[in-house]
Design an enzyme around this catalytic site. Structure first.
Site, PDB file in Angstrom:
ATOM      1  N   SER A 142       0.742  -1.195   0.106  1.00  0.00           N
ATOM      2  CA  SER A 142      -0.079   0.112   0.040  1.00  0.00           C
ATOM      3  C   SER A 142       0.941   1.271   0.043  1.00  0.00           C
ATOM      4  CB  SER A 142      -0.920  -0.087   1.126  1.00  0.00           C
ATOM      5  OG  SER A 142      -1.500   1.218   1.421  1.00  0.00           O
ATOM      6  N   TYR A 155      -1.371  -0.498  10.191  1.00  0.00           N
ATOM      7  CA  TYR A 155      -1.251  -0.577   8.789  1.00  0.00           C
ATOM      8  C   TYR A 155      -0.126  -0.282   7.990  1.00  0.00           C
ATOM      9  CZ  TYR A 155      -3.487  -0.849   4.118  1.00  0.00           C
ATOM     10  OH  TYR A 155      -3.858  -1.268   2.829  1.00  0.00           O
ATOM     11  N   LYS A 159       2.440  -2.808   6.129  1.00  0.00           N
ATOM     12  CA  LYS A 159       2.721  -2.863   4.519  1.00  0.00           C
ATOM     13  C   LYS A 159       4.365  -2.356   4.330  1.00  0.00           C
ATOM     14  CE  LYS A 159      -1.354  -3.828   3.221  1.00  0.00           C
ATOM     15  NZ  LYS A 159      -1.868  -5.104   2.531  1.00  0.00           N
TER      16      LYS A 159
HETATM   17  P1  NDP Z   1     -11.780  -5.145   0.738  1.00  0.00           P
HETATM   18  O1  NDP Z   1     -12.132  -4.879   2.254  1.00  0.00           O
HETATM   19  O2  NDP Z   1     -12.662  -4.864  -0.338  1.00  0.00           O
HETATM   20  O3  NDP Z   1     -11.605  -6.960   0.547  1.00  0.00           O
HETATM   21  C1  NDP Z   1     -10.789  -7.671   1.747  1.00  0.00           C
HETATM   22  C2  NDP Z   1     -10.563  -9.086   1.143  1.00  0.00           C
HETATM   23  O4  NDP Z   1      -9.890  -9.664   2.028  1.00  0.00           O
HETATM   24  C3  NDP Z   1     -11.985  -9.862   1.399  1.00  0.00           C
HETATM   25  O5  NDP Z   1     -12.072 -10.934   0.207  1.00  0.00           O
HETATM   26  C4  NDP Z   1     -11.877 -10.498   2.614  1.00  0.00           C
HETATM   27  O6  NDP Z   1     -12.596 -11.659   2.806  1.00  0.00           O
HETATM   28  C5  NDP Z   1     -10.397 -10.633   2.813  1.00  0.00           C
HETATM   29  N1  NDP Z   1      -9.728 -10.920   4.054  1.00  0.00           N
HETATM   30  C6  NDP Z   1      -9.803  -9.896   5.102  1.00  0.00           C
HETATM   31  N2  NDP Z   1      -9.093 -10.526   6.247  1.00  0.00           N
HETATM   32  C7  NDP Z   1      -8.899 -11.785   5.800  1.00  0.00           C
HETATM   33  C8  NDP Z   1      -8.358 -12.879   6.507  1.00  0.00           C
HETATM   34  N3  NDP Z   1      -8.001 -12.754   7.833  1.00  0.00           N
HETATM   35  N4  NDP Z   1      -8.205 -13.999   6.161  1.00  0.00           N
HETATM   36  C9  NDP Z   1      -8.629 -14.217   4.676  1.00  0.00           C
HETATM   37  N5  NDP Z   1      -9.107 -13.273   4.105  1.00  0.00           N
HETATM   38  C10 NDP Z   1      -9.367 -12.146   4.473  1.00  0.00           C
HETATM   39  O7  NDP Z   1     -10.213  -4.666   0.611  1.00  0.00           O
HETATM   40  P2  NDP Z   1      -9.520  -4.354  -0.688  1.00  0.00           P
HETATM   41  O8  NDP Z   1      -9.914  -5.004  -1.971  1.00  0.00           O
HETATM   42  O9  NDP Z   1      -9.923  -2.933  -0.956  1.00  0.00           O
HETATM   43  O10 NDP Z   1      -7.889  -4.558  -0.461  1.00  0.00           O
HETATM   44  C11 NDP Z   1      -7.239  -5.947  -0.790  1.00  0.00           C
HETATM   45  C12 NDP Z   1      -5.771  -5.708  -0.502  1.00  0.00           C
HETATM   46  O11 NDP Z   1      -5.300  -4.441  -1.046  1.00  0.00           O
HETATM   47  C13 NDP Z   1      -5.534  -5.320   0.989  1.00  0.00           C
HETATM   48  O12 NDP Z   1      -4.235  -6.006   1.552  1.00  0.00           O
HETATM   49  C14 NDP Z   1      -5.304  -3.773   1.190  1.00  0.00           C
HETATM   50  O13 NDP Z   1      -4.387  -3.516   2.336  1.00  0.00           O
HETATM   51  C15 NDP Z   1      -4.797  -3.695   0.046  1.00  0.00           C
HETATM   52  N6  NDP Z   1      -4.944  -2.013  -0.472  1.00  0.00           N
HETATM   53  C16 NDP Z   1      -6.196  -1.431  -0.755  1.00  0.00           C
HETATM   54  C17 NDP Z   1      -6.330  -0.300  -1.090  1.00  0.00           C
HETATM   55  C18 NDP Z   1      -7.626   0.536  -1.473  1.00  0.00           C
HETATM   56  O14 NDP Z   1      -7.805   1.575  -1.527  1.00  0.00           O
HETATM   57  N7  NDP Z   1      -8.669  -0.266  -1.352  1.00  0.00           N
HETATM   58  C19 NDP Z   1      -5.276   0.604  -1.172  1.00  0.00           C
HETATM   59  C20 NDP Z   1      -3.791   0.235  -0.729  1.00  0.00           C
HETATM   60  C21 NDP Z   1      -3.591  -1.277  -0.640  1.00  0.00           C
HETATM   61  P3  NDP Z   1     -14.017 -11.659   3.428  1.00  0.00           P
HETATM   62  O15 NDP Z   1     -14.985 -10.941   2.349  1.00  0.00           O
HETATM   63  O16 NDP Z   1     -14.525 -13.161   3.237  1.00  0.00           O
HETATM   64  O17 NDP Z   1     -14.128 -11.259   4.696  1.00  0.00           O
END
Ligand code: NDP
Length: 248
Positions: A142, A155, A159
């Site tokens: 991130s 966070y 990261k």
């Molecule tokens: P979302 O919140 O939209 O989705 C998160 C996903 O991670 C879901 O599929 C969720 O599963 C899963 N998840 C969360 N915790 C766990 C766990 N302990 N074990 C297994 N699965 C888990 O997040 P984003 O798509 O936005 O983010 C994805 C990645 O990108 C993250 O690492 C985030 O830090 C990174 N990121 C996002 C940014 C943004 O602006 N959106 C910017 C920079 C980085 P479930 O739905 O089943 O709970």
């Protein structure tokens, strides 16, 4: 179909960035394990989407911060497809709070979900990749881990740690046909940024050169490239994807 016959694991693929990455890898021919934690219906919807398009996928519930659960992701993948080419360690979460209000249990939750998970998944992926002398590992960083962000000390620490981890791993496995790279998005429109206040959203839009948040498909395109055989000489790289927010 550059990923024909290849097998990929995408953690956190039920929603957001992980979902878009899984769909894009499948479009290029990869069979994909869709990992999720809570949203079984959403994960099954991703699987159905891939199968309807003629691909192969399976949903697998596992908390990526739990060692035994992570092992089950890899057992399922190898017993179903017998190989592993691509790991996208994407699952992540945040608990935003100024440092003085951040509780130790919240700190540990973020470090375990965003950093320990990467250690566990990469370690579990290596034997299968090593056996075929080929692998593509992409960890989801991130911009917060590079530039910091108010209210995100835990966070940002996770990261940033993931960047050092991925670069060290890239050196360890470089001679074995395995690459390891970080994709570091800025603000991407997903549930993750849904609770950002209108004021912060406006502030962010104003400092992003493109004046908009990114889309999940834009992140997926970058991940797919790094996951492809064509990215064979790129390793230990941090690819920022932020619409021109932070430029060195
Ligand atoms: P979302 O919140 O939209 O989705 C998160 C996903 O991670 C879901 O599929 C969720 O599963 C899963 N998840 C969360 N915790 C766990 C766990 N302990 N074990 C297994 N699965 C888990 O997040 P984003 O798509 O936005 O983010 C994805 C990645 O990108 C993250 O690492 C985030 O830090 C990174 N990121 C996002 C940014 C943004 O602006 N959106 C910017 C920079 C980085 P479930 O739905 O089943 O709970």
């Amino acid at each position: 179909m550059s990923l024909q016959d290849q097998v990929a694991i995408v953690t956190g693929a039920s929603r957001g960035i992980g979902r878009a990455v899984a769909l894009d890898l499948a479009r290029q021919g990869a069979s994909v394990l869709i990992n999720y934690q809570r949203n079984a219906a959403a994960a099954e919807e991703v699987v159905a989407h891939i199968r309807e398009a003629g691909g192969d996928a399976v949903a697998h519930c596992a908390d990526v911060s739990d060692e035994a659960a992570v092992a089950s992701i890899f057992e399922t993948t190898l017993s179903r497809w017998g190989r592993l080419d691509i790991l996208v360690s994407n699952a992540g979460a945040t608990v935003d709070a100024p440092l003085m209000r951040l509780k130790p249990e919240q700190w540990h939750h973020v470090i375990e979900t965003d950093l320990t998970s990467v250690f566990l998944c990469c370690r579990a992926a290596l034997p299968a990749m090593r056996s075929r002398k080929y692998g593509r590992i992409i960890t989801m960083g991130s911009l917060a881990g590079l530039a910091g962000n108010v209210g995100q000390t835990s966070y940002a620490a996770a990261k940033a740690g993931l960047v050092g981890f991925t670069r060290a791993l890239a050196r360890e496995v470089a001679a074995e046909g395995i690459t390891a790279n970080v994709v570091a998005p800025g603000y991407i429109d997903t549930d993750f940024v849904d609770n950002i206040s209108p004021a912060i959203r406006e502030w962010a839009i104003n400092i992003i050169a493109m004046r908009r948040f990114g889309t999940t498909d834009e992140v997926a395109a970058a991940v797919s490239f790094l996951a492809s055989p064509r990215a064979s000489y790129i390793t230990g790289h941090v690819l920022t994807l932020d619409g021109g927010w932070v430029m060195p």
